[in-house]
Write a protein that holds these residues in place. Sequence first.
Motif, PDB file in Angstrom:
ATOM      1  N   UNK A 106      -3.338   6.061  47.785  1.00  0.00           N
ATOM      2  CA  UNK A 106      -4.609   5.389  47.478  1.00  0.00           C
ATOM      3  C   UNK A 106      -5.269   6.101  46.300  1.00  0.00           C
ATOM      4  N   UNK A 107      -6.258   5.475  45.742  1.00  0.00           N
ATOM      5  CA  UNK A 107      -6.973   6.022  44.585  1.00  0.00           C
ATOM      6  C   UNK A 107      -7.434   7.455  44.870  1.00  0.00           C
ATOM      7  N   UNK A 108      -7.295   8.325  43.883  1.00  0.00           N
ATOM      8  CA  UNK A 108      -7.692   9.735  43.923  1.00  0.00           C
ATOM      9  C   UNK A 108      -6.720  10.625  44.697  1.00  0.00           C
ATOM     10  N   UNK A 109      -5.550  10.094  45.034  1.00  0.00           N
ATOM     11  CA  UNK A 109      -4.520  10.974  45.602  1.00  0.00           C
ATOM     12  C   UNK A 109      -4.061  11.952  44.515  1.00  0.00           C
ATOM     13  N   UNK A 110      -3.786  13.172  44.936  1.00  0.00           N
ATOM     14  CA  UNK A 110      -3.376  14.192  43.966  1.00  0.00           C
ATOM     15  C   UNK A 110      -2.300  15.085  44.570  1.00  0.00           C
ATOM     16  N   UNK A 111      -1.234  15.304  43.802  1.00  0.00           N
ATOM     17  CA  UNK A 111      -0.176  16.246  44.170  1.00  0.00           C
ATOM     18  C   UNK A 111      -0.186  17.368  43.151  1.00  0.00           C
ATOM     19  N   UNK A 112      -0.352  18.610  43.616  1.00  0.00           N
ATOM     20  CA  UNK A 112      -0.496  19.742  42.704  1.00  0.00           C
ATOM     21  C   UNK A 112       0.827  20.068  42.009  1.00  0.00           C
ATOM     22  N   UNK A 113       0.775  20.967  41.048  1.00  0.00           N
ATOM     23  CA  UNK A 113       1.931  21.287  40.209  1.00  0.00           C
ATOM     24  C   UNK A 113       3.103  21.773  41.048  1.00  0.00           C
ATOM     25  N   UNK A 114       4.272  21.274  40.731  1.00  0.00           N
ATOM     26  CA  UNK A 114       5.494  21.642  41.442  1.00  0.00           C
ATOM     27  C   UNK A 114       6.707  21.323  40.581  1.00  0.00           C
ATOM     28  N   UNK A 115       7.842  21.888  40.967  1.00  0.00           N
ATOM     29  CA  UNK A 115       9.153  21.540  40.409  1.00  0.00           C
ATOM     30  C   UNK A 115       9.918  20.853  41.524  1.00  0.00           C
ATOM     31  N   UNK A 116      10.537  19.719  41.236  1.00  0.00           N
ATOM     32  CA  UNK A 116      11.242  19.003  42.302  1.00  0.00           C
ATOM     33  C   UNK A 116      12.375  19.852  42.861  1.00  0.00           C
ATOM     34  N   UNK A 117      12.615  19.699  44.173  1.00  0.00           N
ATOM     35  CA  UNK A 117      13.530  20.578  44.911  1.00  0.00           C
ATOM     36  C   UNK A 117      14.901  20.692  44.249  1.00  0.00           C
ATOM     37  N   UNK A 147       4.911  -1.281  36.065  1.00  0.00           N
ATOM     38  CA  UNK A 147       6.123  -1.774  35.412  1.00  0.00           C
ATOM     39  C   UNK A 147       6.853  -0.751  34.569  1.00  0.00           C
ATOM     40  N   UNK A 148       6.318   0.457  34.458  1.00  0.00           N
ATOM     41  CA  UNK A 148       6.923   1.494  33.613  1.00  0.00           C
ATOM     42  C   UNK A 148       7.787   2.430  34.451  1.00  0.00           C
ATOM     43  N   UNK A 149       8.890   2.858  33.856  1.00  0.00           N
ATOM     44  CA  UNK A 149       9.786   3.823  34.493  1.00  0.00           C
ATOM     45  C   UNK A 149       9.770   5.116  33.695  1.00  0.00           C
ATOM     46  N   UNK A 150       9.722   6.250  34.380  1.00  0.00           N
ATOM     47  CA  UNK A 150       9.832   7.552  33.709  1.00  0.00           C
ATOM     48  C   UNK A 150      10.979   8.333  34.335  1.00  0.00           C
ATOM     49  N   UNK A 151      11.649   9.116  33.495  1.00  0.00           N
ATOM     50  CA  UNK A 151      12.715  10.028  33.943  1.00  0.00           C
ATOM     51  C   UNK A 151      12.302  11.431  33.541  1.00  0.00           C
ATOM     52  N   UNK A 152      12.176  12.318  34.535  1.00  0.00           N
ATOM     53  CA  UNK A 152      11.729  13.682  34.279  1.00  0.00           C
ATOM     54  C   UNK A 152      12.917  14.620  34.457  1.00  0.00           C
ATOM     55  N   UNK A 153      13.225  15.434  33.421  1.00  0.00           N
ATOM     56  CA  UNK A 153      14.424  16.283  33.493  1.00  0.00           C
ATOM     57  C   UNK A 153      14.242  17.497  34.393  1.00  0.00           C
ATOM     58  N   UNK A 154      15.326  18.258  34.502  1.00  0.00           N
ATOM     59  CA  UNK A 154      15.390  19.457  35.332  1.00  0.00           C
ATOM     60  C   UNK A 154      14.275  20.448  35.002  1.00  0.00           C
ATOM     61  N   UNK A 155      13.591  20.915  36.037  1.00  0.00           N
ATOM     62  CA  UNK A 155      12.701  22.057  35.897  1.00  0.00           C
ATOM     63  C   UNK A 155      11.316  21.780  35.374  1.00  0.00           C
ATOM     64  N   UNK A 156      11.024  20.545  34.932  1.00  0.00           N
ATOM     65  CA  UNK A 156       9.698  20.267  34.395  1.00  0.00           C
ATOM     66  C   UNK A 156       8.660  20.409  35.500  1.00  0.00           C
ATOM     67  N   UNK A 157       7.626  21.190  35.194  1.00  0.00           N
ATOM     68  CA  UNK A 157       6.543  21.440  36.148  1.00  0.00           C
ATOM     69  C   UNK A 157       5.539  20.297  35.987  1.00  0.00           C
ATOM     70  N   UNK A 158       5.184  19.651  37.090  1.00  0.00           N
ATOM     71  CA  UNK A 158       4.297  18.495  36.945  1.00  0.00           C
ATOM     72  C   UNK A 158       3.387  18.320  38.151  1.00  0.00           C
TER      73      UNK A 158
END
Length: 713
Positions: free
Chosen positions: A216-227, A285-296
Amino acid sequence: MFSSLSSCVQVEEHHAVDIDVYHCPKCDVQHGPSLMKKRNNWHRHDYTEPDDGSRPVQAGTSVFVRELQNRTFPSADEIMVQMQGHQVTQKYLEKQGFRYPITVPKLDGLGLKLPPSSFSVRDVEEYVGGDKIVDVIDVARQADSKMKLREFVKYYYKPYRPKVLNVISLEFSDTKMAELVVVPDIAQKMSWVENYWPDDSFFPKPFVQKYCLMGVKDSYTDFHIDFGGTSVWYHVLWGEKIFYLIKPTQANLALYEAWSSSPNQSEVFFGDKVDKCYKCVVPQGTTVLIPTGWIHAVLTSQDCMAFGGNFLHNLNIGMQLRCYEMERRLKTPDLFKFPYFEAICWYVAKNLLETLKELREDNCQPPAYLSEGVKALITALKNWLKREVTEPASEVPDHIRPNRLIKELTKEIRYLEEEQQSGAGGSKPMKSQGSGGCPLTRSTLDRASHHARRTARRLRHHHHHHHAPKTPSNLEILELHTRQVLKRLEVGPFEEDAPFSSTVTAKFNKASVASAAAVERSLDNNLRLVMFVPLLAGLCREHPTSLTTEEEAVEGMLSMAGLLYPQRPEESSTAQEPWWSSPAHRSPDRGVLQAQQHVRKECRAELSQRIQENKNFMDSQSSGSNSSEAWGDQSPSRAASSPLCLDPSPGTDYQYCETTLSPPLHPSKRSAPNTPPISNQATKGKRPKKGMATTKQRLGKILKLSRNNHFLL
């Protein structure tokens, strides 16, 4: 547990923390509803703290989100690569690298198939099922809890939402909704799990490719690197998400690790610690691909449904391994790590060895990303083997000989470096990848051609190294037949199928060559007869009257291994033959029988000795306090509930039950003695999921225990 508790007291898990004084449903009538805690602030995870201005703003709170939206950041246009779907190919990424995020404004050409944009949260409930337990993040508290999907749907459609709840870990590969989604071609073709995970692995297969995210609006996930340093694809079906992206430089990764382990992590915005944090708005409608190790970090700027998935691949092996080792140093719980990451690295190493050999035979130089990746993999595998001495939870797959694999990989890298040096010295250089007849990667080879080339190389290898075929030892033949018996148990322990018998016969008829080769390929040097002894000891323990002497024990073991055949019916004094002596288990070949009698004769003495040693070991264990730990829990309740119990025939006195040789649980399956506090990792990225172990996988674990000398003789 939580669902039965919440239904009993009629309180959702995420609401329980808000109750100051609880009134049960019966007391509600007389005393009114439960008394709730009083809110004193809007900037702390604990909203009961006094608002005296002494405590800093914490991530996820309403004050934090408002401030985040008002901040300015460098545009991600500086680093994002905008492409059309048909341009995002494996060939392109292998040539250009996959080091910067990619954005694709339209779905066309990606191979990605999704439900229509009208697909709703209620539709998710219909396809997944309302009883599905989902992980839900209470954003303002940055705390993880569980609830049934139907309860989240009710919350979502309320006109007023008292909290901001976010679902980011709903992996739906095992639901009807899986049929509605096809992952992007690039994620499918490059995925380690899809390319290298064997169907017969005794580790459960990881499922991390199909997630549905509902925030829902204002959801937030703090900085992380995907597992596991996985790369990730996201597609916003409707709504909008904002990504805050940080490049994984060596300096930034060091800062991230220090920030992740700091006690005041939630009070420090990590974007302020680095040189540049880029803002990327991802509309519908937009797709993003995030590479290895990017902190987001991710902010949901309006109600949103997105789909995504994670995958490991060959392009950034070194960075993937760095991320995994960082997770280990940060003591990330197994629940939030890539399932069996080390196991898949062994599978990949085995396959990349074949790739390097093929390229060398074709006088082709592998691409830099592959050779550098293999070097990083060799270092990691060596370290993991050393660590096994102190940490016994091994993830080395069955049928992989780790030291030999590392040695051969090292040899291939040495060949490559020598070729490069000789090329630099003026001699004929190797062809580079992409030139002439060199295929870009092994995965682009024609399957049939690849198999034929590999077979031809193995034949040449054996012709060169085995002019005088090694005759298999008696124990090797015995071990080979044990595998056949276990395979039979898996397919159907009571069937009397001739193909099995003929397979066994064929193996023996070619004992001097074929069996030797098979043993060399499929059995480790440290796999010994020990696999039978604990099994038989467990049978003796449960049925002491069925095997009363060591001689009978030896006979039974040799019979189960296919090395003993009964007397002819006219010579037999018993009316009923045991299950292993049925016609389907007999060999019609007299030469085979003679060979087996020879093996039996030589094995009987050694078997007797080992049974006696094991008996002494069991006696010492049973008298000590750790016997249950050494042999697994053999209590009646455990035995009764075991899912695998094979009784060969109604007339047989003994049976094989898995409880006798229960393998130790993987750390992710073990229950902690004291429940640790909720890790903030639970709110910083998706949870991975692994499949259920099959009967074959459980039998494989039993073999692996023996291979690792879990029961020492």
